[in-house]
Design an enzyme around this catalytic site. Structure first.
Site, mmCIF file in Angstrom:
data_model
loop_
_atom_site.group_PDB
_atom_site.id
_atom_site.type_symbol
_atom_site.label_atom_id
_atom_site.label_comp_id
_atom_site.label_asym_id
_atom_site.label_seq_id
_atom_site.Cartn_x
_atom_site.Cartn_y
_atom_site.Cartn_z
ATOM 1 N N SER A 119 22.045 11.664 141.468
ATOM 2 C CA SER A 119 23.405 12.095 141.130
ATOM 3 C C SER A 119 24.085 11.154 140.154
ATOM 4 O O SER A 119 25.222 11.395 139.753
ATOM 5 C CB SER A 119 24.243 12.198 142.415
ATOM 6 O OG SER A 119 24.214 10.981 143.126
ATOM 7 N N HIS A 140 19.721 17.905 139.088
ATOM 8 C CA HIS A 140 20.688 17.505 140.103
ATOM 9 C C HIS A 140 21.359 18.694 140.770
ATOM 10 O O HIS A 140 22.204 19.368 140.177
ATOM 11 C CB HIS A 140 21.752 16.584 139.476
ATOM 12 C CG HIS A 140 22.800 16.147 140.444
ATOM 13 N ND1 HIS A 140 24.125 15.991 140.089
ATOM 14 C CD2 HIS A 140 22.735 15.835 141.756
ATOM 15 C CE1 HIS A 140 24.818 15.619 141.146
ATOM 16 N NE2 HIS A 140 24.004 15.506 142.166
ATOM 17 N N GLU A 152 22.979 20.463 137.634
ATOM 18 C CA GLU A 152 23.062 19.682 136.400
ATOM 19 C C GLU A 152 21.649 19.404 135.890
ATOM 20 O O GLU A 152 20.802 18.912 136.650
ATOM 21 C CB GLU A 152 23.775 18.348 136.642
ATOM 22 C CG GLU A 152 25.270 18.455 136.749
ATOM 23 C CD GLU A 152 25.937 17.094 136.899
ATOM 24 O OE1 GLU A 152 26.922 16.840 136.196
ATOM 25 O OE2 GLU A 152 25.485 16.285 137.737
ATOM 26 N N ASN A 190 29.853 13.951 138.954
ATOM 27 C CA ASN A 190 30.226 12.715 139.645
ATOM 28 C C ASN A 190 30.977 11.733 138.757
ATOM 29 O O ASN A 190 31.705 10.871 139.265
ATOM 30 C CB ASN A 190 28.987 12.065 140.262
ATOM 31 C CG ASN A 190 28.548 12.804 141.515
ATOM 32 O OD1 ASN A 190 29.372 13.286 142.275
ATOM 33 N ND2 ASN A 190 27.250 12.918 141.718
#
Length: 291
Positions: A119, A140, A152, A190
């Site tokens: 992540s 991800h 992702e 993130n």
């Protein structure tokens, strides 16, 4: 490349979720872990989650049976290396991921694509541990994997077009949506989400508001489905701290300095829901704020 088989390394919450959606989408899946107990728990969790989907009429019993039939649990990393696509999904720790990837490389088939569900960690650095950086990228998933629609896709500096397109096709087969990201610390989701959680920790640390007022403010004032501290507990405070450290180290910018209160909670082992305590105490019938 036409991907038909997928190897998932790591049988934890993310790993079993990835195996779950891959198997329902028609891929043959090998789930690998160093712990037989973890593998057995993962298969049980996948079966329970699929049963829940059957109960909600999201899938049929026949689809569940077929999906479970496509999943094999294995302690043997060599078996994983023979799949078309490997997704490393171990804990968010670069040293652990490097060790896993280095152990996998000798067993890889010639055309196997290797990916990481990281992540936040540099895809380029992880790829450098392999013999095929052009066939390595970030894959991800969001948590919980069966419910969340985004994946992702992160290209390292060497990732080639064919690898990206093969992974994009897999995401589309899963019925999910891909967001393409460049290889910078924490990527897109993130990079934005975890600093917001960290700022909520500072807001609590500085006494601006308590846990309930901070979460209610963001739920009712910004229409967030879950407050940032509640979300941090769901993600895992250790994971939030690890990502903040990646951001802080990667950008050398003080705006990414982890909140001391977040660090203290992690040091105490109050990691959120999975530990029974975090910003909320989950040991009773109803979660109770710890501050």
């Amino acid at each position: 490349m036409d991907i038909k088989s997928v190897g998932v390394i790591g049988a934890g919450q993310m790993g079993n979720g990835i195996a779950h959606v891959m198997a329902l989408a028609g891929y043959d899946v090998i789930v690998n872990d160093v712990s037989e107990e973890a593998l057995n728990a993962a298969i049980d969790r996948i079966e329970k989650n699929m049963s829940r989907q059957v109960g909600k009429s999201q899938i049929t019993e026949a689809e569940m049976a077929a999906g479970l039939g496509r999943i094999t649990a294995s302690l043997d990393i060599a078996a994983v290396g023979q799949t078309d696509l490997v997704i490393e999904s171990a804990t968010e720790n670069e040293a652990i991921k490097n060790k896993i990837i280095e152990g996998l490389v000798p067993h890889l088939a010639e055309n196997t694509i290797v990916t990481s569900n990281t992540s936040s960690i540099s895809i380029t650095r992880l790829a450098s541990r392999t013999d095929r950086p052009e066939k390595f990228m970030g894959f991800h998933f969001m948590n919980p994997v069966p419910l969340m629609q985004l994946v992702e896709l992160i290209r390292g500096i060497a990732t080639d077009k064919e690898t990206y397109e093969s992974c994009l096709q897999v995401v589309e087969t899963l019925g999910k949506t891909a967001a393409s990201a460049e290889d910078f610390p924490a990527f897109i989701v993130n990079r934005i989400l975890i600093p917001m959680i960290n700022e909520a920790c500072y807001t609590l640390y500085e006494g601006v508001g308590n846990v309930a007022s901070i979460d209610n403010a963001m739920k009712l004032g910004a229409n967030h489905p879950m407050g940032p501290l509640q979300l941090a507990d769901f993600i895992g405070l250790d994971t939030c701290l690890a990502i903040m450290n990646v951001l802080h180290d990667g950008f050398a910018d003080t705006k990414y300095r982890p909140c001391p209160l977040l660090t203290k909670y992690v040091a105490a082992g109050w990691l959120g829901r999975k530990a029974g305590r975090g910003f909320y105490d989950y040991r009773g019938e109803v979660p109770v704020p710890t501050r």
